[in-house]
Design a protein around this motif. Sequence first.
Motif, PDB file in Angstrom:
ATOM      1  N   MET A  60       6.495  13.567  -4.071  1.00 47.13           N
ATOM      2  CA  MET A  60       6.609  13.560  -2.618  1.00 47.13           C
ATOM      3  C   MET A  60       7.697  12.569  -2.208  1.00 47.13           C
ATOM      4  SD  MET A  60       3.768  12.720   0.342  1.00 47.13           S
ATOM      5  CE  MET A  60       3.563  11.004  -0.195  1.00 47.13           C
ATOM      6  N   ALA A  61       8.606  12.995  -1.370  1.00 50.08           N
ATOM      7  CA  ALA A  61       9.671  12.122  -0.881  1.00 50.08           C
ATOM      8  C   ALA A  61       9.135  11.267   0.260  1.00 50.08           C
ATOM      9  CB  ALA A  61      10.852  12.957  -0.398  1.00 50.08           C
ATOM     10  N   ILE A  62       9.419   9.974   0.215  1.00 52.77           N
ATOM     11  CA  ILE A  62       8.996   9.057   1.269  1.00 52.77           C
ATOM     12  C   ILE A  62      10.222   8.326   1.797  1.00 52.77           C
ATOM     13  CG2 ILE A  62       7.599   7.036   1.840  1.00 52.77           C
ATOM     14  CD1 ILE A  62       5.635   7.843  -0.306  1.00 52.77           C
ATOM     15  N   VAL A  63      10.398   8.357   3.116  1.00 54.41           N
ATOM     16  CA  VAL A  63      11.496   7.643   3.758  1.00 54.41           C
ATOM     17  C   VAL A  63      10.847   6.679   4.744  1.00 54.41           C
ATOM     18  CG1 VAL A  63      13.641   7.848   5.059  1.00 54.41           C
ATOM     19  CG2 VAL A  63      12.945   9.696   3.522  1.00 54.41           C
ATOM     20  N   ASN A  83      11.182   8.025  -5.647  1.00 53.67           N
ATOM     21  CA  ASN A  83      10.952   8.760  -4.400  1.00 53.67           C
ATOM     22  C   ASN A  83      10.846   7.943  -3.126  1.00 53.67           C
ATOM     23  OD1 ASN A  83       8.520   7.649  -5.389  1.00 53.67           O
ATOM     24  ND2 ASN A  83       7.278   9.178  -4.339  1.00 53.67           N
ATOM     25  N   PHE A  84      10.886   6.593  -3.214  1.00 51.89           N
ATOM     26  CA  PHE A  84      10.661   5.762  -2.033  1.00 51.89           C
ATOM     27  C   PHE A  84      11.988   5.266  -1.466  1.00 51.89           C
ATOM     28  CE2 PHE A  84       9.423   1.985   0.350  1.00 51.89           C
ATOM     29  CZ  PHE A  84       8.203   2.327   0.906  1.00 51.89           C
ATOM     30  N   SER A  85      12.436   5.920  -0.400  1.00 54.75           N
ATOM     31  CA  SER A  85      13.671   5.518   0.285  1.00 54.75           C
ATOM     32  C   SER A  85      13.330   4.587   1.438  1.00 54.75           C
ATOM     33  CB  SER A  85      14.404   6.749   0.831  1.00 54.75           C
ATOM     34  OG  SER A  85      14.873   7.569  -0.209  1.00 54.75           O
ATOM     35  N   VAL A  86      14.300   3.801   1.869  1.00 56.69           N
ATOM     36  CA  VAL A  86      14.087   2.886   2.988  1.00 56.69           C
ATOM     37  C   VAL A  86      15.133   3.143   4.070  1.00 56.69           C
ATOM     38  CG1 VAL A  86      13.037   1.109   1.547  1.00 56.69           C
ATOM     39  CG2 VAL A  86      15.511   1.094   1.901  1.00 56.69           C
ATOM     40  N   PHE A  87      14.806   2.742   5.285  1.00 62.19           N
ATOM     41  CA  PHE A  87      15.778   2.818   6.374  1.00 62.19           C
ATOM     42  C   PHE A  87      15.548   1.653   7.316  1.00 62.19           C
ATOM     43  CE2 PHE A  87      12.197   5.266   8.067  1.00 62.19           C
ATOM     44  CZ  PHE A  87      12.084   4.788   9.361  1.00 62.19           C
ATOM     45  N   ALA A  98       0.830  -1.211   0.000  1.00 61.51           N
ATOM     46  CA  ALA A  98       0.000   0.000   0.000  1.00 61.51           C
ATOM     47  C   ALA A  98       0.863   1.259   0.000  1.00 61.51           C
ATOM     48  CB  ALA A  98      -0.923  -0.002   1.219  1.00 61.51           C
ATOM     49  N   ALA A  99       1.913   1.273   0.807  1.00 60.38           N
ATOM     50  CA  ALA A  99       2.794   2.434   0.885  1.00 60.38           C
ATOM     51  C   ALA A  99       3.502   2.686  -0.444  1.00 60.38           C
ATOM     52  CB  ALA A  99       3.815   2.243   1.999  1.00 60.38           C
ATOM     53  N   ARG A 100       3.935   1.614  -1.081  1.00 57.70           N
ATOM     54  CA  ARG A 100       4.623   1.757  -2.367  1.00 57.70           C
ATOM     55  C   ARG A 100       3.655   2.214  -3.465  1.00 57.70           C
ATOM     56  NH1 ARG A 100       9.849  -0.443  -2.577  1.00 57.70           N
ATOM     57  NH2 ARG A 100      10.490  -1.339  -0.573  1.00 57.70           N
ATOM     58  N   LYS A 101       2.404   1.858  -3.325  1.00 57.55           N
ATOM     59  CA  LYS A 101       1.389   2.310  -4.276  1.00 57.55           C
ATOM     60  C   LYS A 101       1.191   3.818  -4.144  1.00 57.55           C
ATOM     61  CE  LYS A 101      -3.447   1.531  -5.590  1.00 57.55           C
ATOM     62  NZ  LYS A 101      -4.708   0.823  -5.236  1.00 57.55           N
ATOM     63  N   VAL A 102       1.161   4.304  -2.912  1.00 56.95           N
ATOM     64  CA  VAL A 102       1.028   5.744  -2.679  1.00 56.95           C
ATOM     65  C   VAL A 102       2.242   6.476  -3.250  1.00 56.95           C
ATOM     66  CG1 VAL A 102       0.910   7.559  -0.930  1.00 56.95           C
ATOM     67  CG2 VAL A 102      -0.404   5.455  -0.630  1.00 56.95           C
ATOM     68  N   ALA A 103       3.412   5.897  -3.081  1.00 56.26           N
ATOM     69  CA  ALA A 103       4.638   6.501  -3.606  1.00 56.26           C
ATOM     70  C   ALA A 103       4.555   6.666  -5.121  1.00 56.26           C
ATOM     71  CB  ALA A 103       5.849   5.653  -3.229  1.00 56.26           C
ATOM     72  N   LYS A 104       4.009   5.667  -5.799  1.00 56.49           N
ATOM     73  CA  LYS A 104       3.860   5.742  -7.257  1.00 56.49           C
ATOM     74  C   LYS A 104       2.862   6.824  -7.664  1.00 56.49           C
ATOM     75  CE  LYS A 104       5.040   0.979  -8.540  1.00 56.49           C
ATOM     76  NZ  LYS A 104       4.544  -0.290  -9.148  1.00 56.49           N
ATOM     77  N   ASP A 105       1.812   6.970  -6.868  1.00 58.43           N
ATOM     78  CA  ASP A 105       0.776   7.955  -7.191  1.00 58.43           C
ATOM     79  C   ASP A 105       1.190   9.386  -6.881  1.00 58.43           C
ATOM     80  OD1 ASP A 105      -0.796   5.882  -8.043  1.00 58.43           O
ATOM     81  OD2 ASP A 105      -2.037   5.797  -6.229  1.00 58.43           O
ATOM     82  N   PHE A 106       2.206   9.547  -6.031  1.00 61.13           N
ATOM     83  CA  PHE A 106       2.699  10.885  -5.673  1.00 61.13           C
ATOM     84  C   PHE A 106       4.215  10.935  -5.849  1.00 61.13           C
ATOM     85  CE2 PHE A 106      -1.280  10.329  -3.425  1.00 61.13           C
ATOM     86  CZ  PHE A 106      -1.921  11.560  -3.577  1.00 61.13           C
ATOM     87  N   PRO A 107       4.691  10.844  -7.092  1.00 59.39           N
ATOM     88  CA  PRO A 107       6.130  10.754  -7.359  1.00 59.39           C
ATOM     89  C   PRO A 107       6.949  11.975  -6.942  1.00 59.39           C
ATOM     90  CG  PRO A 107       4.928  11.177  -9.388  1.00 59.39           C
ATOM     91  CD  PRO A 107       3.900  10.849  -8.345  1.00 59.39           C
ATOM     92  N   TYR A 137      17.147  15.339  -3.497  1.00 61.03           N
ATOM     93  CA  TYR A 137      16.567  14.094  -2.978  1.00 61.03           C
ATOM     94  C   TYR A 137      16.368  13.052  -4.080  1.00 61.03           C
ATOM     95  CZ  TYR A 137      13.410  10.692  -0.928  1.00 61.03           C
ATOM     96  OH  TYR A 137      12.852   9.519  -0.494  1.00 61.03           O
ATOM     97  N   LYS A 138      16.699  11.819  -3.757  1.00 62.97           N
ATOM     98  CA  LYS A 138      16.435  10.676  -4.627  1.00 62.97           C
ATOM     99  C   LYS A 138      16.253   9.457  -3.734  1.00 62.97           C
ATOM    100  CE  LYS A 138      21.337   9.578  -5.255  1.00 62.97           C
ATOM    101  NZ  LYS A 138      22.431   9.343  -6.236  1.00 62.97           N
TER     102      LYS A 138
END
Length: 334
Positions: free
Chosen positions: A113-116, A127-131, A102-111, A272-273
Amino acid sequence: MSTRRRIVQACLAAIPAAIVAGSPVAALAQAKLKVAAVYTVPYEQQWVSRIHNALKAAEARGEIEYKSSENVANADYERVMREYATGGAQLMFGEVFGVEAAARKVAKDFPKMAIVAGSSGKIQTPNFSVFDNYIQEPAYLTGMIAGGMTKTGKIGMVGGFPIPEVNRLMHAFMAGARETNPKVEFTVTFINSWFDPPKAKEATFAMIDKGADVLYAERFGVSDAAKEKGKLAIGNVINTQDKYPDTVVASALWHMEPSVDRAIKAVKDGSYKAEDYGPYSMMKYKGSSLAPLGTFEKKVPADLVTKVKAKEADILAGKFTVKVDDSQPKSTAK
């Protein structure tokens, strides 16, 4: 010069300044970065508290406008993420272990927006970073202390779920304990919950009944049981010694500030990337550390302290590498 001419010249002179002040560049420099976070557990839960506190610190410095939600059910996670995204969030944090798709789907829909995100998976461009909490180094050091402090040679370990983020810390702790006490035995239990102190407490009592005198507190509730029974505990992620001064010997601390500050800066300066922020939790980046011994400073044998400090120096110098083992740890006690 006529009054009319002076007015016209004054207006013309003011135009460039007005243009600059109203330009997108100036607006970006003046505006605070809009940051959101979505958490599935309470703010005070160990893991999430590290992210939340780092973002609150950035907010206190005036760098960001911070909004967040706690105790969000997995079924509602995507909806809450989308609400923040449509509300103008430029950067979003959270732990998505149970809602990865679900989170990765949101990331695709809002390219844009940065997501960590706290995740066991890989990055997702753009835009989808992980930690991750790569704090296996201080976990190893606390293991050394535990191995040197146990009198029964039995250590109990209570974890949430057997996922890589938990497993690697347990394995590092066990390896450290074996360095100072090769014959030490472990009892490992997972309570299958991220926040259930009563269940963790119950599991700890069972371990103490079987002879464990040092307990690895990966979850809340373990230190409470250890305190009640007069046993020792090793903390994880946060330092709770102030609440358990006669129980918590040492803790492996996680500092999310290096990762949070890096992401904020990257979004602000346009660099950001999607990247793996996990390494920024390691000791060389000040993303983790061994907590001061505090109330146990004079209770831990001097020779043991010397060994731990020497190992800590070797880690920081790159002379010793703590092995990362993400497999599920098993009990060794008979």
